[in-house]
Enzyme design. Structure first.
Site, PDB file in Angstrom:
ATOM      1  N   ASP A   1      51.714-130.821  22.605  1.00 43.22           N
ATOM      2  CA  ASP A   1      51.387-131.601  21.252  1.00 43.22           C
ATOM      3  C   ASP A   1      50.465-130.713  20.487  1.00 43.22           C
ATOM      4  OD1 ASP A   1      52.353-133.812  22.585  1.00 43.22           O
ATOM      5  OD2 ASP A   1      50.618-134.178  23.854  1.00 43.22           O
TER       6      ASP A   1
ATOM      7  N   ASP B   1      51.910-139.128  21.437  1.00 42.49           N
ATOM      8  CA  ASP B   1      52.701-138.730  22.557  1.00 42.49           C
ATOM      9  C   ASP B   1      53.044-139.564  23.664  1.00 42.49           C
ATOM     10  OD1 ASP B   1      53.950-136.474  24.289  1.00 42.49           O
ATOM     11  OD2 ASP B   1      51.917-136.669  25.315  1.00 42.49           O
TER      12      ASP B   1
ATOM     13  N   CYS C   1      14.582-131.657   0.211  1.00 40.95           N
ATOM     14  CA  CYS C   1      15.569-132.482  -0.456  1.00 40.95           C
ATOM     15  C   CYS C   1      16.937-131.879  -0.630  1.00 40.95           C
ATOM     16  CB  CYS C   1      14.816-132.910  -1.883  1.00 40.95           C
ATOM     17  SG  CYS C   1      15.068-131.232  -2.817  1.00 40.95           S
TER      18      CYS C   1
END
Length: 777
Positions: free
Chosen positions: A674, A469, A31
């Site tokens: 990038d 880009d 649990c």
């Protein structure tokens, strides 16, 4: 179909700061309280940051190897009452840990089914035996036989199929980390005690008390039923990884000493030459050295169209060779294959947490102790103020047949306390987020969206700006030289002879395009000596070619070099107006000419961007290219906002500006330049064919070089988060309403336990409905 470049996802184990991040299977969690206890045990260790997923049955741990060892992690979890599995010395083959986890899950499911059946074999007759007493107030055949019989049945259910639950509850209390099993153990155990006291009353030994022993048997049987159904549903949640594992090839045909032999795929080594016939799976990652064929890469990219392969092309293990025979040299085996890296990343994402889960985790951590306190308060309140509560019960008895306000005070107090114990459900809270995340990340992996960080799911669905880009992301990234303009005193041949070898050393798409387009024998360094080569990110390259100083790049680089390009400006403007990218070439500080390149817009890019705008996202293009080329490309794609002439650091600044203005930014890119922007963005998406550095910086990897996959990623994040919201609403609503109703004595404990089990099943089932979501083309 166009060639799709498949880049291996970097191994997530080694971190840049020297720490390690690994996913360990954890056994014994039942649990949300269990997972919370394991997480606390790990995070108490110095140098450890851990996130534990109940649904994935795993712990994602970031730790300092010099400060803490993996064995200390294992002991900390063991001391908390659970078992953390370590990989064998030297590591393990791809998917082996996941296969072991799935095998344990299968064993647990079988055991849960056995316990459920055993419990109902005993509890079902007890339920029928309770009917005359409940509706006719008749204990058949007589009071002592009924009370003793119910008590013995309940004891058998708790000591037999319910023993594991009682043991788990006791162990969690022993470690001061009470879990859900404590509530069930106290609820069913307390009900059993009423049977014992009632039987003693029948013998004239104890005061009168209502016999809830049969209710205790029912509570345990319903609890075990809920556990079985929940385990089965959670097994469906991990179906994506199971399917990925099932796709792995088991054998390979390799050339050894000039002879073709079949060996287990685990025995393939880097450099082995594999023979792959039509219809067979490619055993592991490699490069085609002979033959041509079409390969089905749908398991990786989600794209149904086969990809043409020939000498020099990369292939991915477990993909299917459809047509011709191929000879493939193995380049990646075991844990170093693309499929293994995908499985690792999916496991890690499924074990990670999203920000919205933090509050649920805080609630779960104290949930069981609070419920124990509320149950004790219910018992005391009913004993202290019976008149008040009996008046409420009397009013409810008119439409709730199980409410009996005429019972003695102690029986009514126990009735309310037992109902509070078994109605409370931390599991629904604990499962709400991770179950939906597990299904969502698995669904993404099947459709070419690899979620590397679960938190990215929440951030992407919140994004209102998505930046792209240009080169390699919106455009094909494979430009070609269309025009060569030599300055006065220079010839095209001379221009090529000096610029070609220099650009041949560049990794930038424009540099590769120039080298690729150069006349035979010029590109590369054959016959030319290149020295002092350097790259100026976003601007161009410098170097010495055959003793002459050569610079090739943007007009900004020319300005930095003090080169006057005015004699070439008119022609450059004409070409830029036609969406050409200009690379100026200067030799020994004087302009030698220019090269014009065109990079076509990717097929389907305009449609994908239109889909994103329809979803309410603002699209933005960031490029290092010139203003005119940027304007031409943005016009073709319908992009209203764009920034041109940006260096990598300036792309980063644009992202920061947007974030400072309160915007939530997603960034899609593919190149080294990038990486800073991908890392700075609220969520970074590295598109297929991108560099390892870009993928490492991103939160999601789009495994297909197609912007439609970016659309899928946004739809996936929104659908997944919608399920998370639904699940959390249900879990909070259920507990908020159910516990007060039980406190007032208006819920029969059997109904309360059934509702508790149903709440967890509802959450898991709702999450599994994600698999029906259509993510688009």
């Amino acid at each position: 179909m166009s060639e799709t470049t498949l880049t291996q996802v970097p191994d997530p184990a080694a971190e840049a700061d020297g720490s390690r991040r690994e996913v360990f299977p954890v056994e014994g969690m039942h649990c949300a309280g269990c997972s919370s206890a394991v997480e606390r045990a790990l995070n108490r260790l110095e140098g450890v940051e851990a996130a534990v997923s109940l649904t994935a049955e795993s712990a994602t741990v970031r730790y300092e190897p010099g400060v803490v060892t993996a064995d200390e992690l294992r002991r900390a979890v063991q001391d908390a009452g659970y078992l953390l599995h370590l990989p064998p010395a030297g590591g393990t083959e791809a998917g082996a840990m996941e296969r072991e986890r799935l095998a344990r899950a299968e064993r647990y499911l079988a055991e849960a089914h056995r316990r459920m059946r055993f419990a109902w074999i005993l509890a079902a007759p007890a339920a029928l035996w309770m009917v005359p007493e409940m509706f006719l107030d008749v204990k058949w055949p007589n009071a002592i036989s009924y009370d003793l019989g119910m008590t013995l049945i309940a004891a058998a259910v708790l000591a037999g199929p319910g023993a594991a639950t009682l043991r788990s509850g006791f162990m969690s209390l022993r470690h001061w980390a009470p879990n859900m099993d404590v509530l069930i153990a106290l609820g069913s155990g307390g009900a059993l005690l009423t049977g014992i006291f009632t039987a003693l009353h029948d013998l004239g030994v104890s005061p009168p008390l209502m016999n809830y022993a049969g209710v205790g048997a029912m509570i345990m049987a319903i609890h075990l039923t809920g556990r079985f159904i929940e385990a089965k549903a959670r097994g469906r949640s991990s179906a994506a990884i199971q399917r990925l594992l099932s796709l792995e090839a088991s054998t390979a045909r390799v050339v050894r000493d000039g002879t073709e032999v079949d060996v287990p795929v685990t025995e393939v080594r880097v450099g082995d030459v594999m023979i792959v016939r039509p219809g067979e799976k490619i055993p592991t990652d490699g490069v085609v050295i002979e033959g041509r064929s079409a390969v089905d890469e749908s398991l990786v990219t989600g794209e149904s169209m086969p990809v043409e392969k020939g000498p020099g092309k990369q292939v991915v293990g477990a993909t299917i060779n459809q047509e011709g025979a191929l000879r493939v040299r193995a380049t990646g085996v075991g844990e170093n294959t693309f499929l293994a890296s995908v499985i690792r990343s999916v496991e890690e994402a499924q074990g990670s947490k999203v920000p919205i889960q933090e509050f649920a985790d805080r609630v779960t951590a104290v949930f069981v102790p609070v419920v124990l306190a509320v149950a004790a308060a219910a018992l005391i309140a009913w004993l202290a103020f019976p008149g008040f509560f009996q008046s409420i019960a009397a009013a409810a008895a008119q439409f709730l047949p199980w409410v009996e306000p005429g019972l003695d005070r102690a029986s009514l107090a126990l009735f309310a306390a037992l109902a509070v114990l078994v109605i409370a459900c931390p599991c629904a809270l604990g499962l709400a987020t991770p179950t939906a995340l597990m299904v969502g990340t698995g669904l993404g992996a099947e459709h070419g969206v690899l979620v590397r960080d679960g938190a990215a799911v929440q951030r992407l669905q919140e994004a209102d700006v998505i930046a792209f880009d240009k080169t390699g992301t919106l455009t094909a990234g494979s430009p070609a030289v269309t025009d060569v303009v030599a300055a006065e005193g220079w010839t095209e041949t001379e221009l090529w002879r000096l610029a070609g070898p220099l650009e041949g050393l560049s990794e930038h798409p424009l540099g590769r395009a120039i080298a690729r387009t150069a006349p035979e024998g010029i590109a590369g360094t054959e016959g030319s000596h290149v020295a002092d080569f350097s790259v100026e990110p976003g601007r161009g390259v410098r170097g010495t070619v055959d003793g002459r100083r050569v610079v090739a790049g943007s007009d900004r680089l020319m300005e930095e070099e003090g080169v006057d390009t005015s004699s070439l400006r008119a022609r450059a403007d004409e070409l830029e107006a036609d969406a050409r990218t200009i690379v100026f070439v200067a030799v020994d500080g004087r302009p030698a000419g220019l090269l014009a390149l065109a990079d076509p817009v990717k097929e389907g890019a305009a449609e994908a961007l239109a889909d994103l705008r329809e979803m309410g996202l603002e699209t933005l293009m960031l490029t290092g290219d010139n203003e005119r080329t940027a304007a031409a490309v943005s016009s073709r794609l319908g992009i209203a906002s764009w920034r041109a002439g940006l260096l990598p650091a300036e792309k980063l600044d644009v992202i920061r500006e947007l974030q400072a203005a309160g915007r939530i930014v997603a960034m899609v890119g593919d190149g080294i330049n990038d990486a800073p922007a991908l890392k700075q963005a609220d969520v970074g998406l590295a598109i297929g064919g991108g560099t390892d550095i870009a993928i490492e910086a991103a939160d999601m990897a789009l495994l297909q070089d197609d912007l439609a996959v970016a659309v899928r990623a946004v739809r996936l994040s929104r659908a997944t988060f919608r399920k998370i919201r639904q699940n959390l609403f249900w879990a909070y609503f259920y507990n908020t309403v159910a516990i007060p109703v039980a406190f007032l004595g208006l819920l029969h404990p059997v109904i309360a336990e059934a509702a508790m089990a149903l709440s967890s099943i509802t959450v898991v089932t709702n999450a599994n409905r994600l698999r029906a979501v259509k993510l688009g083309r």
